[in-house]
Scaffold this motif. Sequence first.
Motif, PDB file in Angstrom:
ATOM      1  N   ASP A 162     -78.588 104.209   2.280  1.00 31.83           N
ATOM      2  CA  ASP A 162     -77.568 103.621   3.237  1.00 31.83           C
ATOM      3  C   ASP A 162     -78.407 103.270   4.420  1.00 31.83           C
ATOM      4  OD1 ASP A 162     -75.816 103.714   4.826  1.00 31.83           O
ATOM      5  OD2 ASP A 162     -74.765 105.628   4.635  1.00 31.83           O
ATOM      6  N   ASP A 163     -78.046 101.752   4.574  1.00 32.82           N
ATOM      7  CA  ASP A 163     -78.576 101.283   5.866  1.00 32.82           C
ATOM      8  C   ASP A 163     -77.884 100.938   6.784  1.00 32.82           C
ATOM      9  OD1 ASP A 163     -76.524  99.395   4.816  1.00 32.82           O
ATOM     10  OD2 ASP A 163     -77.480  97.769   3.937  1.00 32.82           O
ATOM     11  N   ARG A 164     -76.713 102.143   7.078  1.00 33.98           N
ATOM     12  CA  ARG A 164     -76.237 102.094   8.399  1.00 33.98           C
ATOM     13  C   ARG A 164     -76.649 103.872   8.817  1.00 33.98           C
ATOM     14  NH1 ARG A 164     -70.110 101.796   6.631  1.00 33.98           N
ATOM     15  NH2 ARG A 164     -69.793 103.128   8.073  1.00 33.98           N
ATOM     16  N   GLU A 165     -77.267 103.945  10.424  1.00 34.24           N
ATOM     17  CA  GLU A 165     -77.782 104.687  10.746  1.00 34.24           C
ATOM     18  C   GLU A 165     -76.719 105.770  10.606  1.00 34.24           C
ATOM     19  OE1 GLU A 165     -81.483 106.108  14.150  1.00 34.24           O
ATOM     20  OE2 GLU A 165     -80.614 103.731  13.730  1.00 34.24           O
ATOM     21  N   SER A 166     -76.323 105.582  11.941  1.00 36.85           N
ATOM     22  CA  SER A 166     -75.369 106.084  11.900  1.00 36.85           C
ATOM     23  C   SER A 166     -74.806 107.392  10.607  1.00 36.85           C
ATOM     24  CB  SER A 166     -73.629 105.793  12.798  1.00 36.85           C
ATOM     25  OG  SER A 166     -73.129 104.852  11.836  1.00 36.85           O
ATOM     26  N   SER A 167     -74.195 106.247   9.458  1.00 32.93           N
ATOM     27  CA  SER A 167     -73.835 106.784   8.445  1.00 32.93           C
ATOM     28  C   SER A 167     -75.182 108.158   7.807  1.00 32.93           C
ATOM     29  CB  SER A 167     -73.942 106.108   7.552  1.00 32.93           C
ATOM     30  OG  SER A 167     -72.907 106.861   6.418  1.00 32.93           O
ATOM     31  N   TYR A 168     -76.320 107.558   7.230  1.00 26.70           N
ATOM     32  CA  TYR A 168     -77.035 108.222   6.629  1.00 26.70           C
ATOM     33  C   TYR A 168     -78.134 109.649   7.046  1.00 26.70           C
ATOM     34  CZ  TYR A 168     -80.971 105.300   8.779  1.00 26.70           C
ATOM     35  OH  TYR A 168     -82.480 105.140   9.884  1.00 26.70           O
ATOM     36  N   LEU A 202     -79.029 110.738  -7.152  1.00 25.99           N
ATOM     37  CA  LEU A 202     -79.039 109.485  -6.213  1.00 25.99           C
ATOM     38  C   LEU A 202     -77.214 109.382  -5.774  1.00 25.99           C
ATOM     39  CD1 LEU A 202     -80.683 107.226  -8.305  1.00 25.99           C
ATOM     40  CD2 LEU A 202     -81.459 108.545  -7.278  1.00 25.99           C
ATOM     41  N   ILE A 203     -77.535 109.738  -4.087  1.00 20.73           N
ATOM     42  CA  ILE A 203     -76.165 109.065  -3.417  1.00 20.73           C
ATOM     43  C   ILE A 203     -76.553 107.088  -2.254  1.00 20.73           C
ATOM     44  CG2 ILE A 203     -74.951 109.854  -1.731  1.00 20.73           C
ATOM     45  CD1 ILE A 203     -75.994 112.645  -1.616  1.00 20.73           C
ATOM     46  N   VAL A 204     -75.392 106.693  -3.538  1.00 21.66           N
ATOM     47  CA  VAL A 204     -75.803 105.232  -2.673  1.00 21.66           C
ATOM     48  C   VAL A 204     -74.496 104.414  -2.065  1.00 21.66           C
ATOM     49  CG1 VAL A 204     -75.910 102.837  -3.719  1.00 21.66           C
ATOM     50  CG2 VAL A 204     -76.925 104.639  -5.013  1.00 21.66           C
ATOM     51  N   SER A 205     -74.067 104.018  -1.050  1.00 20.47           N
ATOM     52  CA  SER A 205     -73.834 103.486  -0.360  1.00 20.47           C
ATOM     53  C   SER A 205     -73.356 102.283  -1.149  1.00 20.47           C
ATOM     54  CB  SER A 205     -73.866 103.159   1.305  1.00 20.47           C
ATOM     55  OG  SER A 205     -72.630 102.362   1.447  1.00 20.47           O
ATOM     56  N   LEU A 206     -71.843 101.808  -1.227  1.00 19.13           N
ATOM     57  CA  LEU A 206     -71.540 100.572  -1.528  1.00 19.13           C
ATOM     58  C   LEU A 206     -71.069  99.487  -0.839  1.00 19.13           C
ATOM     59  CD1 LEU A 206     -69.011 101.462  -5.127  1.00 19.13           C
ATOM     60  CD2 LEU A 206     -72.034 101.767  -4.827  1.00 19.13           C
ATOM     61  N   ASP A 207     -71.433 100.282   0.292  1.00 20.34           N
ATOM     62  CA  ASP A 207     -71.014  98.641   0.955  1.00 20.34           C
ATOM     63  C   ASP A 207     -72.476  98.302   2.387  1.00 20.34           C
ATOM     64  OD1 ASP A 207     -68.029  99.575   1.326  1.00 20.34           O
ATOM     65  OD2 ASP A 207     -68.870 101.574   2.219  1.00 20.34           O
ATOM     66  N   ILE A 234     -70.320 105.717  -2.786  1.00 25.40           N
ATOM     67  CA  ILE A 234     -70.118 106.451  -1.213  1.00 25.40           C
ATOM     68  C   ILE A 234     -69.624 104.804  -1.277  1.00 25.40           C
ATOM     69  CG2 ILE A 234     -69.730 106.805   1.064  1.00 25.40           C
ATOM     70  CD1 ILE A 234     -71.567 109.081   0.209  1.00 25.40           C
ATOM     71  N   ALA A 235     -68.060 105.421  -0.832  1.00 24.47           N
ATOM     72  CA  ALA A 235     -66.973 103.807  -0.373  1.00 24.47           C
ATOM     73  C   ALA A 235     -66.162 103.649   0.917  1.00 24.47           C
ATOM     74  CB  ALA A 235     -66.804 103.189  -1.530  1.00 24.47           C
ATOM     75  N   GLU A 236     -66.074 102.624   1.412  1.00 28.11           N
ATOM     76  CA  GLU A 236     -64.265 102.427   1.672  1.00 28.11           C
ATOM     77  C   GLU A 236     -63.230 103.000   1.059  1.00 28.11           C
ATOM     78  OE1 GLU A 236     -64.946 102.954   5.020  1.00 28.11           O
ATOM     79  OE2 GLU A 236     -66.896 102.394   5.490  1.00 28.11           O
ATOM     80  N   PRO A 237     -62.111 103.401   1.541  1.00 23.31           N
ATOM     81  CA  PRO A 237     -60.792 103.325   1.294  1.00 23.31           C
ATOM     82  C   PRO A 237     -60.357 102.063   0.120  1.00 23.31           C
ATOM     83  CG  PRO A 237     -60.279 104.835   2.769  1.00 23.31           C
ATOM     84  CD  PRO A 237     -61.923 103.712   2.792  1.00 23.31           C
ATOM     85  N   GLU A 238     -61.218 100.858   0.599  1.00 23.15           N
ATOM     86  CA  GLU A 238     -60.155  99.402   0.166  1.00 23.15           C
ATOM     87  C   GLU A 238     -61.587  99.198  -0.909  1.00 23.15           C
ATOM     88  OE1 GLU A 238     -62.620  98.941   4.548  1.00 23.15           O
ATOM     89  OE2 GLU A 238     -61.053  99.741   3.368  1.00 23.15           O
ATOM     90  N   TYR A 254     -67.801 109.822  -6.858  1.00 23.36           N
ATOM     91  CA  TYR A 254     -67.597 108.695  -5.253  1.00 23.36           C
ATOM     92  C   TYR A 254     -66.474 109.287  -4.987  1.00 23.36           C
ATOM     93  CZ  TYR A 254     -63.082 108.299  -7.351  1.00 23.36           C
ATOM     94  OH  TYR A 254     -61.984 108.531  -7.584  1.00 23.36           O
ATOM     95  N   LEU A 255     -67.707 109.095  -3.701  1.00 26.08           N
ATOM     96  CA  LEU A 255     -66.519 109.620  -1.972  1.00 26.08           C
ATOM     97  C   LEU A 255     -65.990 108.499  -1.691  1.00 26.08           C
ATOM     98  CD1 LEU A 255     -68.210 112.850  -1.350  1.00 26.08           C
ATOM     99  CD2 LEU A 255     -65.975 112.964  -1.095  1.00 26.08           C
ATOM    100  N   LEU A 256     -64.346 108.414  -1.076  1.00 19.21           N
ATOM    101  CA  LEU A 256     -64.088 107.296   0.231  1.00 19.21           C
ATOM    102  C   LEU A 256     -64.756 107.832   1.160  1.00 19.21           C
ATOM    103  CD1 LEU A 256     -61.052 106.813  -1.670  1.00 19.21           C
ATOM    104  CD2 LEU A 256     -62.933 105.380  -1.768  1.00 19.21           C
ATOM    105  N   ARG A 257     -65.031 107.126   2.247  1.00 20.52           N
ATOM    106  CA  ARG A 257     -64.985 107.483   3.307  1.00 20.52           C
ATOM    107  C   ARG A 257     -63.383 108.045   3.895  1.00 20.52           C
ATOM    108  NH1 ARG A 257     -70.516 106.221   4.917  1.00 20.52           N
ATOM    109  NH2 ARG A 257     -71.049 104.427   3.430  1.00 20.52           N
ATOM    110  N   PRO A 258     -63.311 108.457   4.932  1.00 17.64           N
ATOM    111  CA  PRO A 258     -64.481 109.136   5.840  1.00 17.64           C
ATOM    112  C   PRO A 258     -65.064 110.205   5.386  1.00 17.64           C
ATOM    113  CG  PRO A 258     -62.149 109.504   7.187  1.00 17.64           C
ATOM    114  CD  PRO A 258     -62.699 108.537   6.196  1.00 17.64           C
ATOM    115  N   ILE A 259     -66.359 110.421   5.334  1.00 15.85           N
ATOM    116  CA  ILE A 259     -66.722 111.830   3.855  1.00 15.85           C
ATOM    117  C   ILE A 259     -66.270 113.295   4.555  1.00 15.85           C
ATOM    118  CG2 ILE A 259     -68.695 113.215   3.491  1.00 15.85           C
ATOM    119  CD1 ILE A 259     -67.822 109.572   2.084  1.00 15.85           C
TER     120      ILE A 259
END
Length: 457
Positions: A162-168, A202-207, A234-238, A254-259
């Motif tokens: 995940d490349d979003r610091e707040s998320s990871y 492996l947990i991978v963000s699709l965003d 992990i992805a956004e609902p859209e 898979y999981l949709l945000r918000p987690i």
Amino acid sequence: MSARILVVDDVPANVKLLEARLSAEYFDVMTASNGAEALAISRRAECDIILLDVMMPDMDGFEVCRRLKSDPATHHIPVVMVTALDSPADRNRGLEAGADDFLTKPVSDVVLIARVRSLTRLKMMTDELRMRAITSLEIGMQAPERSAVADTGKGGRILLVDDRESSYERLATILAAEHTVDVEPNPTEALFHAAEGNYDLLIVSLDLNNFDGLRLCSQARSLERTRHVPILAIAEPENSTRLLRGLEIGVNDYLLRPIDKTELLARARTQIRRRRYTDHLRDNVQNSIEMAITDALTGLHNRRYMESHLATLAEQAATRGKPLALMILDIDYFKSINDNYGHDAGDDVLREFAVRVRKSIRGIDLACRYGGEEFVIVMPETDLHVAGMVAERLRRSIAGEPFAIHKGTKRIEVTISIGLTTLEQKGEAVADVLKRADTALYRAKHDGRNRVVSQAA
């Protein structure tokens, strides 16, 4: 063969609707109207996946799922709860009970079929491993079912991409309560990291920014060292369309945000439990294969393996125009060792003999226990002169140092006789080469033992 789907619901209209949807996709559909009936069908191994309603009389879906997942005979069957309940607490309760997914009605046909196909592919792969591992039980290996049922799914090794610091930072903090977590914010390095890290999940963000997370998932599935590691996307609902595509290419969950914290932990535990179970099955299969071709006492290959592999080596030697040396070794007066010191002492000698053989030959050479106290060594690309030098070195290794028996309390002298020959005539039968080596061995014994006798082709 079509996957067999068990639909469990006490409302006939719901059953008919799911049955119609699944039958249209060429699944074989079975039905049950209550939990007891569902458990009975599952124990008879009649279904590949279970679509389970929650609100049923006598026994609700949560209890049915708990019983399925605590039974060694049924714990491996994927369970999807399909229910009108839609609160996070209900979802987490279902996942904690062991459900592989929790879908809220009304469920779109696309989502339902994608999830069913993904889980049935996983079930059929597991079934194949289970079938191959049946032999393991017959040769005394421990079945992994009971340990799988008892496994909490905790203590895993997780790689979070995940490349979003707040998320990871938030996800890593949640997961660290139960697992060891490594974070890889650079997706271009993630595959190398995953291949080297021996991860359970492996947990991978699709965003990801400037990188296709689905491509990373696909690459992980195609690489040998990560092919069997479960992937949680992990992805956004859209991005639901991309998630469905992910299920097609091998994403496990898979999981949709918000987690939701509890849901993340529950889904991670489910995937890690399954990974450990399938790894245990694969280990059993590999061990049973090794036991089928290995002599249990000495650790050398057995006669069955030697006969099949020798034919291949002989064919390669003939095709390439290279020599192939073969020697038959026999421990001198082995019967007297058993008679004078006991069969345990004889076993000690055979084990130590195998150790010395391994030290005296190359990695490409084939050493086998031919039967009793007879052994065969096959040496590719080796002529009679060089093979004779190896045989003499081995003879001296055996005769030069006494063998320890009875746990090292006594040492005895041991010698061997060796018959040696080579395959040099194209098309010569392997049986003829073995017979020639055996004839040379007979001469070595007749001439006084503790010697090497060669017989050219």
